[in-house]
Design a protein around this motif. Structure first.
Motif, PDB file in Angstrom:
ATOM      1  N   UNK A  39       1.009  -1.175   0.116  1.00 55.93           N
ATOM      2  CA  UNK A  39       0.122   0.071  -0.064  1.00 55.93           C
ATOM      3  C   UNK A  39       0.880   1.160  -0.093  1.00 55.93           C
ATOM      4  N   UNK A  40       2.037   1.248   0.657  1.00 53.86           N
ATOM      5  CA  UNK A  40       2.766   2.448   0.787  1.00 53.86           C
ATOM      6  C   UNK A  40       3.619   2.505  -0.475  1.00 53.86           C
ATOM      7  N   UNK A  94       2.969   5.769  -2.760  1.00 55.23           N
ATOM      8  CA  UNK A  94       4.195   6.614  -3.295  1.00 55.23           C
ATOM      9  C   UNK A  94       4.134   6.831  -4.675  1.00 55.23           C
ATOM     10  N   UNK A  95       3.964   5.793  -5.586  1.00 54.33           N
ATOM     11  CA  UNK A  95       3.629   5.937  -7.047  1.00 54.33           C
ATOM     12  C   UNK A  95       2.727   6.843  -7.330  1.00 54.33           C
ATOM     13  N   UNK A  96       1.688   6.655  -6.796  1.00 57.48           N
ATOM     14  CA  UNK A  96       0.662   7.744  -6.995  1.00 57.48           C
ATOM     15  C   UNK A  96       0.797   9.194  -6.696  1.00 57.48           C
ATOM     16  N   UNK A 147       9.212   6.657  -5.212  1.00 55.18           N
ATOM     17  CA  UNK A 147      10.204   6.758  -4.338  1.00 55.18           C
ATOM     18  C   UNK A 147      10.547   5.311  -3.374  1.00 55.18           C
ATOM     19  N   UNK A 148       9.388   5.051  -2.915  1.00 59.84           N
ATOM     20  CA  UNK A 148       9.572   3.776  -2.059  1.00 59.84           C
ATOM     21  C   UNK A 148      10.114   2.499  -2.614  1.00 59.84           C
ATOM     22  N   UNK A 198      18.085   1.132  -5.451  1.00 59.50           N
ATOM     23  CA  UNK A 198      19.159   2.076  -4.771  1.00 59.50           C
ATOM     24  C   UNK A 198      20.191   1.177  -4.311  1.00 59.50           C
ATOM     25  N   UNK A 199      19.891   0.064  -3.500  1.00 59.49           N
ATOM     26  CA  UNK A 199      20.984  -0.555  -3.089  1.00 59.49           C
ATOM     27  C   UNK A 199      21.943  -1.131  -4.003  1.00 59.49           C
TER      28      UNK A 199
END
Length: 517
Positions: free
Chosen positions: A120-121, A125-127, A150-151, A158-159
């Motif tokens: 959900x997060x 984040x995409x929305x 971003x999530x 990123x990693x």
């Protein structure tokens, strides 16, 4: 092989380096009955595409798929190995938080593995980023965030990116992301999931998702060993454990190559030189007469190193993938190869598995400071930490180091390469090809085409080998230069080559960006 006088017609072309570029050039020359000598510092042919054998277990330095759009290269591969050249399925996934995620990301698989709350997060984040996208879109982080949120960027991009390149995503240009991950986003991934018929339409297949590739039965070194044998069958020579220490020249023409072999140094007369060694080393071999500016430019070229820790595991099946990407930030390993899944004959005992844990490093950093024994122990511990293998099941291990594996495209690299190129242009019989010979991050098919065209240049053609960069168009002078290598096909190389990340321009964030390491 003896120095001294020799008639010009019997003086060989000296090819420095027995990787894909050098061996292809030498094979082309040998087929034309032009005397050729290949000089290789290592004890094996293949360069970065060689196959290492350890107690009967075979493994690559990085895993080398044989995939190309160039018919001349593909036909050469197949003619060299015949039925020993296998067609293999590709499966590669992401390992994160102890779970396997499809790569590229498939929404249902990703959401189920992440769990309801985290999913959900991520969707939220995409929305949010769809409503308020990052602008201006300058960095790799910006580009991926705008397409995945971003999530999801922090979770899956990123990693791994920082492990491989040793720099944060905000320091890498968005242009690299656009080229490297083109046509992929969370939105298009959802569309692909809901409309599986799109996958069957050739024009809709994303180029980064090739599902099959060809591969030698005993690893890529099998191919280059076949090249070496054919060169020698045709009268050429391949000299291993031989290091070039100096090029003898008069400022315009190289007349001989000094070679250190088995503790002896001798001069080999040369009619021409085709070099695949790093430009830094080539310039050094030209001696003290080389201008200081050229030596400084060559010395400033940077590389990222690479090492593989190969572990023999007492298990028949560890995971079904050819390789997996490790996105867990708590471990240093970036990718794990399962060589048995590249070809079953890469292991001598089907009840065992050979895994290759890949680490990316720079000279002087923590990974490079570890001994081989320490690296084996680190690899065993990290396999345990990510839940793949019980260390007690690891029977043995070895380490292979690959220095200068990835040429770095930093702020000054292009200017430095141009300085070196201009100086080498003064010589009428030196050509440089291959990844290190042109400071270009490319695949083996691109290097092979360079080798083919370098051989043709000795017959009077005029191909600018430095101009054949993966991100650019090739052979701008037109089709008439190309014969059986059709120019339109060679240009397709651009769509099959890897790309190194470029740094964000210094002015992009007006000083807000942390300097690239």
């Amino acid at each position: 092989m003896k120095s001294g006088t020799a008639s010009t017609e019997h003086v060989p072309v000296v090819v420095i380096g027995a990787g894909p570029a050098g061996l292809t050039a030498a094979l082309e020359l040998a087929r034309l009955r032009i005397p050729v000598l290949v000089v290789e510092a290592d004890g094996r042919v293949g360069g970065l595409a060689q196959t290492i054998e350890y107690k009967g277990f075979r493994f690559d330095i990085g895993g080398h798929r044989f995939y190309t759009k160039i018919a001349a290269v593909r036909n050469l591969w197949r003619s060299m190995l015949g039925p020993e050249f296998l067609r293999r399925p590709r499966l590669s996934r992401i390992l994160y938080d102890g779970k396997f995620f499809n790569y590229p990301l498939k929404p249902i698989n990703a959401l189920m593995n992440l769990g309801l709350f985290r999913s959900i997060t991520i969707l939220a984040s995409y929305a949010c980023v769809k409503l308020r996208p990052v602008h201006p879109e300058v960095s790799f982080e910006d580009w991926v965030t705008n397409r995945f949120g971003r999530r999801l960027y922090r979770t899956f991009f990123a990693t791994y990116t920082e492990k491989v390149w040793g720099m944060p995503g905000r320091a890498i240009s968005a242009r690299w992301a656009a080229q490297r991950i083109q046509d992929l986003s969370l939105g298009t991934a959802i569309i692909r999931m809901l409309t599986p018929w799109l996958k069957r339409r050739p024009e809709k297949i994303v180029k980064t998702l090739i599902e099959e590739f060809e591969y030698p039965r005993l690893g890529p070194g099998m191919m280059w060993e076949a090249f070496s044998r054919e060169i020698e069958r045709l009268g050429g020579r391949v000299l291993l454990h031989a290091r070039v220490s100096n090029l003898v020249h008069d400022g315009r023409t190289v007349t001989a190559v000094e070679i250190d072999h088995d503790g002896n140094r001798f001069q080999q007369p040369a009619s021409s030189v085709i070099s695949t060694m790093a430009l830094t080393h080539l310039v050094r071999s030209l001696g003290p007469a080389t201008p200081d500016a050229v030596r400084q430019a060559a010395g400033g070229l940077k590389y990222r190193d690479f090492l593989t820790v190969a572990l023999v595991v007492d298990e028949r099946d560890v995971f079904p993938d050819n390789w997996i990407y490790i996105h867990d930030p708590t471990v240093k390993v970036g990718r794990i190869q399962n060589f048995k899944n590249w070809s079953p004959d890469m292991v001598p005992d089907s009840s065992k598995t050979c895994l290759g844990l890949e680490y990316f490093c720079n000279a002087g950093d923590e990974i490079r400071s570890l001994s081989d024994d320490q690296l084996v122990e680190l690899a065993k511990a990290e396999l345990c930490a990510i839940g793949l293998v019980d260390p007690a099941r690891v029977l043995d291990g070895t380490v292979v180091h690959a220095a200068n594996a990835y040429p770095i495209y930093d702020d000054g690299y292009a200017a430095a390469v141009q300085v070196v190129r201009d100086y080498l242009g003064r010589f009428d019989n030196i050509q440089t090809i291959g990844r290190n010979g042109t400071h270009t991050y490319n695949n083996q098919d691109h290097s092979m085409v360079m080798g083919m065209l370098a051989a043709r240049n000795l017959l009077g053609e005029q191909h600018d080998l430095f101009a054949m960069r993966p991100q650019d168009e090739y052979l701008e002078n037109g089709d008439e230069q190309c014969d059986s290598l059709v120019a339109a096909d060679i240009r397709q190389l651009a769509s099959t080559q890897p790309l190194l990340p470029r740094p964000v321009p210094r002015h992009a964030y007006a000083g807000q960006l942390t300097p690239t390491p």
